[in-house]
Motif scaffolding. Sequence first.
Motif, PDB file in Angstrom:
ATOM      1  N   UNK A  31       0.805  -1.186  -0.104  1.00  0.00           N
ATOM      2  CA  UNK A  31       0.075   0.193  -0.082  1.00  0.00           C
ATOM      3  C   UNK A  31       0.698   1.273  -0.052  1.00  0.00           C
ATOM      4  N   UNK A  32       0.512   2.187  -0.946  1.00  0.00           N
ATOM      5  CA  UNK A  32       1.334   3.315  -1.081  1.00  0.00           C
ATOM      6  C   UNK A  32       0.364   4.435  -1.074  1.00  0.00           C
ATOM      7  N   UNK A  33       0.551   5.675  -0.281  1.00  0.00           N
ATOM      8  CA  UNK A  33      -0.352   6.966  -0.512  1.00  0.00           C
ATOM      9  C   UNK A  33      -1.765   6.791   0.115  1.00  0.00           C
ATOM     10  N   UNK A  34      -2.582   7.204  -0.702  1.00  0.00           N
ATOM     11  CA  UNK A  34      -3.963   7.518  -0.175  1.00  0.00           C
ATOM     12  C   UNK A  34      -4.669   6.429   0.630  1.00  0.00           C
ATOM     13  N   UNK A  35      -5.130   6.601   1.928  1.00  0.00           N
ATOM     14  CA  UNK A  35      -5.907   5.526   2.218  1.00  0.00           C
ATOM     15  C   UNK A  35      -6.513   6.264   3.458  1.00  0.00           C
ATOM     16  N   UNK A  36      -6.986   5.631   4.588  1.00  0.00           N
ATOM     17  CA  UNK A  36      -7.790   5.966   5.626  1.00  0.00           C
ATOM     18  C   UNK A  36      -6.822   6.509   6.610  1.00  0.00           C
ATOM     19  N   UNK A  37      -7.247   7.693   7.446  1.00  0.00           N
ATOM     20  CA  UNK A  37      -6.542   8.227   8.633  1.00  0.00           C
ATOM     21  C   UNK A  37      -5.629   7.193   9.489  1.00  0.00           C
ATOM     22  N   UNK A  38      -5.867   6.189   9.424  1.00  0.00           N
ATOM     23  CA  UNK A  38      -5.010   5.274  10.178  1.00  0.00           C
ATOM     24  C   UNK A  38      -3.701   5.509   9.787  1.00  0.00           C
ATOM     25  N   UNK A  39      -3.369   5.846   8.487  1.00  0.00           N
ATOM     26  CA  UNK A  39      -1.661   6.008   8.064  1.00  0.00           C
ATOM     27  C   UNK A  39      -1.660   7.708   8.119  1.00  0.00           C
ATOM     28  N   UNK A  40      -0.143   7.867   8.176  1.00  0.00           N
ATOM     29  CA  UNK A  40       0.449   9.224   8.047  1.00  0.00           C
ATOM     30  C   UNK A  40       0.925   9.415   6.788  1.00  0.00           C
ATOM     31  N   UNK A  41       0.283  10.261   5.987  1.00  0.00           N
ATOM     32  CA  UNK A  41       0.324  10.285   4.370  1.00  0.00           C
ATOM     33  C   UNK A  41       1.925  10.469   4.001  1.00  0.00           C
ATOM     34  N   UNK A  42       2.553  11.296   4.742  1.00  0.00           N
ATOM     35  CA  UNK A  42       3.972  11.497   4.194  1.00  0.00           C
ATOM     36  C   UNK A  42       4.990  10.447   4.420  1.00  0.00           C
ATOM     37  N   UNK A  43       4.625   9.519   5.187  1.00  0.00           N
ATOM     38  CA  UNK A  43       5.162   8.359   5.725  1.00  0.00           C
ATOM     39  C   UNK A  43       4.978   7.170   4.662  1.00  0.00           C
ATOM     40  N   UNK A  44       3.860   7.502   3.533  1.00  0.00           N
ATOM     41  CA  UNK A  44       3.600   6.468   2.711  1.00  0.00           C
ATOM     42  C   UNK A  44       4.041   6.898   1.405  1.00  0.00           C
ATOM     43  N   UNK A  45       5.233   7.739   1.294  1.00  0.00           N
ATOM     44  CA  UNK A  45       5.637   8.260   0.113  1.00  0.00           C
ATOM     45  C   UNK A  45       6.502   6.980  -0.501  1.00  0.00           C
ATOM     46  N   UNK A  46       6.532   6.350  -1.726  1.00  0.00           N
ATOM     47  CA  UNK A  46       7.297   5.429  -1.975  1.00  0.00           C
ATOM     48  C   UNK A  46       8.568   5.584  -2.157  1.00  0.00           C
ATOM     49  N   UNK A  47       9.230   6.731  -2.229  1.00  0.00           N
ATOM     50  CA  UNK A  47      10.539   6.896  -2.335  1.00  0.00           C
ATOM     51  C   UNK A  47      11.190   6.689  -1.164  1.00  0.00           C
ATOM     52  N   UNK A  48      10.492   6.414   0.172  1.00  0.00           N
ATOM     53  CA  UNK A  48      10.857   5.938   1.177  1.00  0.00           C
ATOM     54  C   UNK A  48      11.424   4.473   1.298  1.00  0.00           C
TER      55      UNK A  48
END
Length: 372
Positions: A230-247
């Motif tokens: 999973x990358x990027x957009x999703x429900x607020x259980x994630x923190x979006x900037x930590x879902x950047x695939x470059x990481x």
Amino acid sequence: MIVDEGPLADVVRELRLVDHHVHGAATADLDAAAFEDGLTESPWPAAPGTSHLDSQVGFAVRRWCAPVLELPPHVDLPAYLARRHELGTAEVTRRFLTASGIGRFLVETGYLPDQVLGPAQMAAVVGGETAEVVRLETVAEEVAAARPDAGRFADAFATALAERARTAVGLKSVIAYRHGLDVDPARPTPLEVLRAAGRWLKAGGRLTDPVLLRHLLWAGVEHGLPLQFHVGYGDPDLTLHRCDPSLLTPFIRAVQVPVMLLHCYPYHRTAAYLAGAFPHVYLDVGLAMNYTGARSRAVLAETLEVAPFGKVLFSSDALGPPELHHLGAVLWRRAVTDVLGGWVADGDWSAADAVRVAEMIGSGNATRVYRL
């Protein structure tokens, strides 16, 4: 401009898609509240006096799904819901899955399995083909539910995963939700796994320990199957900037299995770059297509700016209301026809190349990568 004539439109309209990342359709009869909840990533109520369906996805459902229920486009929501209830869950599901024109569903079974159709049930509805994608974190939590001691956890997980992977076509991680993609790429040592398992098994709850999450990834790599993230957009259980695939770049450098970047919005351009830079990285914009609705053509066009065309796959990421399975296919077909067809009309592409790329993205790339 909507390009709706010519060989490209004909091919795209009839193409039997491979949905490389999808969940099951809901098994329960959805009332108004449950239907609305199924069309948003937010667990919170909509703004006062509005609905979650006052959104791109909500308007797209009323435009493109209403005709499948023999209703006029843009019908109001009460009439739409009344027609759903009149037809019943089984018939609504049959209509939408059939109308999608999806010939094969690769079903991720790790989320809400008791509330949605499994792969065999999805196949039975449409008479098509299905295969399973196994979620790593769900397997680990099932193992933990048996209360093994910490010293046995790694072996018990390996055994359980081997059994599930034996018939699966891919594996999936939601480490983006559980920790973030900014994780140490190194494989943890057995001692690190032992200590982390001890902490988790004692505390209970869902798996969020970064050491164990890394262990799951590396255990999955051993099976050689495509590994979805999973990358990027999703429900607020994630923190979006930590879902950047470059990481994920250090991990990508360390493995050779196909790495499948899912959804990707708003990082779809970054994911497209990674797919171009690394031979084993692929992407889709499945969830983004549904949730951007009338703007989905722009998202696809931006993805195709730098992504190699052999690295982009179709996905609906539908879950729950079967409208999302149909809508993902409808919006993809419209976007591909318009974007590629526009390039043909401008003289930048040949019609033959546009047809070939549409077939690659719609089915060919998934067939090749997942060895279907």
